[in-house]
Design an enzyme around this catalytic site. Structure first.
Site, PDB file in Angstrom:
ATOM      1  N   ASP A  68      -1.074  -2.585 -12.414  1.00 15.32           N
ATOM      2  CA  ASP A  68      -1.709  -2.707 -13.724  1.00 15.32           C
ATOM      3  C   ASP A  68      -2.446  -1.423 -14.091  1.00 15.32           C
ATOM      4  O   ASP A  68      -2.972  -1.289 -15.195  1.00 15.32           O
ATOM      5  CB  ASP A  68      -2.628  -3.925 -13.793  1.00 15.32           C
ATOM      6  CG  ASP A  68      -3.737  -3.913 -12.746  1.00 15.32           C
ATOM      7  OD1 ASP A  68      -3.853  -2.940 -11.985  1.00 15.32           O
ATOM      8  OD2 ASP A  68      -4.500  -4.906 -12.685  1.00 15.32           O
ATOM      9  N   SER A  69      -2.413  -0.438 -13.173  1.00 18.16           N
ATOM     10  CA  SER A  69      -2.866   0.918 -13.493  1.00 18.16           C
ATOM     11  C   SER A  69      -2.054   1.518 -14.630  1.00 18.16           C
ATOM     12  O   SER A  69      -2.454   2.531 -15.217  1.00 18.16           O
ATOM     13  CB  SER A  69      -2.778   1.814 -12.262  1.00 18.16           C
ATOM     14  OG  SER A  69      -1.504   1.710 -11.643  1.00 18.16           O
ATOM     15  N   ASP A 107       1.725  -6.123  -9.726  1.00 17.11           N
ATOM     16  CA  ASP A 107       0.367  -6.646  -9.868  1.00 17.11           C
ATOM     17  C   ASP A 107       0.334  -7.888 -10.750  1.00 17.11           C
ATOM     18  O   ASP A 107       1.006  -7.939 -11.798  1.00 17.11           O
ATOM     19  CB  ASP A 107      -0.540  -5.597 -10.513  1.00 17.11           C
ATOM     20  CG  ASP A 107      -1.257  -4.732  -9.499  1.00 17.11           C
ATOM     21  OD1 ASP A 107      -1.443  -5.177  -8.347  1.00 17.11           O
ATOM     22  OD2 ASP A 107      -1.632  -3.597  -9.855  1.00 17.11           O
ATOM     23  N   LYS A 137       0.993  -8.634  -6.029  1.00 19.56           N
ATOM     24  CA  LYS A 137      -0.306  -8.207  -5.503  1.00 19.56           C
ATOM     25  C   LYS A 137      -1.412  -8.802  -6.355  1.00 19.56           C
ATOM     26  O   LYS A 137      -1.289  -8.835  -7.589  1.00 19.56           O
ATOM     27  CB  LYS A 137      -0.430  -6.685  -5.475  1.00 19.56           C
ATOM     28  CG  LYS A 137      -1.768  -6.198  -4.890  1.00 19.56           C
ATOM     29  CD  LYS A 137      -1.791  -4.701  -4.647  1.00 19.56           C
ATOM     30  CE  LYS A 137      -1.931  -3.889  -5.921  1.00 19.56           C
ATOM     31  NZ  LYS A 137      -3.253  -4.108  -6.587  1.00 19.56           N
ATOM     32  N   GLU A 139      -5.959  -9.179  -6.522  1.00 22.01           N
ATOM     33  CA  GLU A 139      -7.228  -8.673  -6.023  1.00 22.01           C
ATOM     34  C   GLU A 139      -8.111  -9.805  -5.512  1.00 22.01           C
ATOM     35  O   GLU A 139      -8.025 -10.940  -5.979  1.00 22.01           O
ATOM     36  CB  GLU A 139      -7.953  -7.903  -7.128  1.00 22.01           C
ATOM     37  CG  GLU A 139      -7.216  -6.649  -7.580  1.00 22.01           C
ATOM     38  CD  GLU A 139      -7.954  -5.867  -8.650  1.00 22.01           C
ATOM     39  OE1 GLU A 139      -7.420  -4.829  -9.076  1.00 22.01           O
ATOM     40  OE2 GLU A 139      -9.070  -6.281  -9.058  1.00 22.01           O
ATOM     41  N   GLU A 206      -9.154  -0.281  -0.865  1.00 22.05           N
ATOM     42  CA  GLU A 206      -9.436   0.787  -1.837  1.00 22.05           C
ATOM     43  C   GLU A 206     -10.890   1.213  -1.784  1.00 22.05           C
ATOM     44  O   GLU A 206     -11.803   0.379  -1.834  1.00 22.05           O
ATOM     45  CB  GLU A 206      -9.086   0.336  -3.255  1.00 22.05           C
ATOM     46  CG  GLU A 206      -9.359   1.428  -4.288  1.00 22.05           C
ATOM     47  CD  GLU A 206      -8.740   1.180  -5.646  1.00 22.05           C
ATOM     48  OE1 GLU A 206      -8.924   2.040  -6.541  1.00 22.05           O
ATOM     49  OE2 GLU A 206      -8.071   0.142  -5.820  1.00 22.05           O
TER      50      GLU A 206
END
Length: 289
Positions: A68-69, A107, A137, A139, A206
């Site tokens: 999602d970057s 993501d 992925k 978070e 991270e």
């Protein structure tokens, strides 16, 4: 050749290795688990389109992350928060189409899994069915464990992401290093063990102190993927626009720039504009007769 010297065959990559090994199928979670057992480090890069993904696939990068970057790198958002599921499905499908060997991880964007494990399952299924990715992925450590457990039980490979979680930028007040101090370090270790217990096949660490990332890597059976986590994680990931020097302005401390594509593209665009202005382009060889 003495007894301790490797034979030429031993010097060649085994079919089991991630680099130079089998190329007639996608990399799988079993390949990554085996790499950890061998002590073989591996790389992951972000990708958001078929053309760039194809370049990285041909270069032998074993895992590509449709992050999602993309919100920051390609869509012009200040954070990853505005990225939608529809956008992630579109970008992920393009990366899948542009590759043959790399495992494609996508993501789950902000708001697509935090409500409930059922919501996480619905949106993970979209990425697998509509885009064709091999894993997702998400978070969060302990707070995301129930969702990870449901997904893995349903057959969805999950890469976890702890430490600095960019989707929490507003709650964190920016992008500070995580895991500093005894209490924060203990929480990170609990988060890492929670996602492993829930079934995650790997975990991104991270922006955490290098020594803490090393401890996590040593204590987990699943691979750790560092981004600002020092040299001792099992793998490393970078945003490709940072790696290639496309990102304008200041980049994070953990980034190493391997090229300056921003300058290359800028020079090419200026040269093209000058040729058009002076009439040098298109020339006879660029014209039909």
């Amino acid at each position: 050749m003495n007894a301790s010297s490797p034979s030429p065959a031993q010097n060649q990559a085994s079919p089991a290795t991630l680099y130079g090994g089998v190329t007639n199928r996608r990399v799988t979670v079993r390949d990554l688990a085996a790499a950890k057992q061998r002590g073989e480090k591996w790389s992951m890069l972000t990708a958001y389109d078929a053309l760039t993904a194809g370049v990285f696939d041909e270069a032998g990068i074993p895992v590509l992350l449709v992050g999602d970057s993309a919100g920051n790198c390609h869509l012009g958002y200040e954070t990853t928060v505005p990225v939608t599921m529809d956008q992630m499905v579109m970008l992920s499908a393009a990366v899948v189409r542009g590759t043959q060997r790399a495992m494609i991880v996508a993501d789950l964007p902000f708001g697509s899994y935090q409500e409930s494990p059922a919501q996480a399952m619905h949106n993970a299924a979209r990425l697998m069915k509509e885009a064709g990715v091999g894993a997702v992925k998400l978070e969060g450590g302990e707070r995301s464990a129930r969702s990870i457990e449901l997904l893995t039980e349903a057959g969805v490979p999950v890469m976890a992401h702890i430490g600095l979680t960019p989707q929490s930028v507003h709650a964190l007040g920016g992008y500070p290093v995580q895991g500093r101090g005894d209490e924060a370090a203990h929480q990170l270790l609990r988060d890492a063990k929670a996602v492993q217990q829930a079934g995650a096949f790997s975990v991104v660490l991270e922006a955490v102190p290098a020594e803490l990332a090393k401890q996590v890597t040593e204590q987990l059976a699943i691979p750790t993927v560092g981004i600002g986590g020092g040299p001792d994680t099992d793998a490393q990931v970078l945003v490709w626009t940072d790696l290639a020097g496309m990102t304008a302005g200041r980049v994070p401390k953990f980034v190493k720039q391997y090229a300056n594509l921003r300058a290359v593209l800028g020079d090419a665009a200026r040269a093209y504009a000058e040729d058009v202005r002076t009439g040098a382009f298109p020339a006879a060889e660029h014209s039909f007769r």
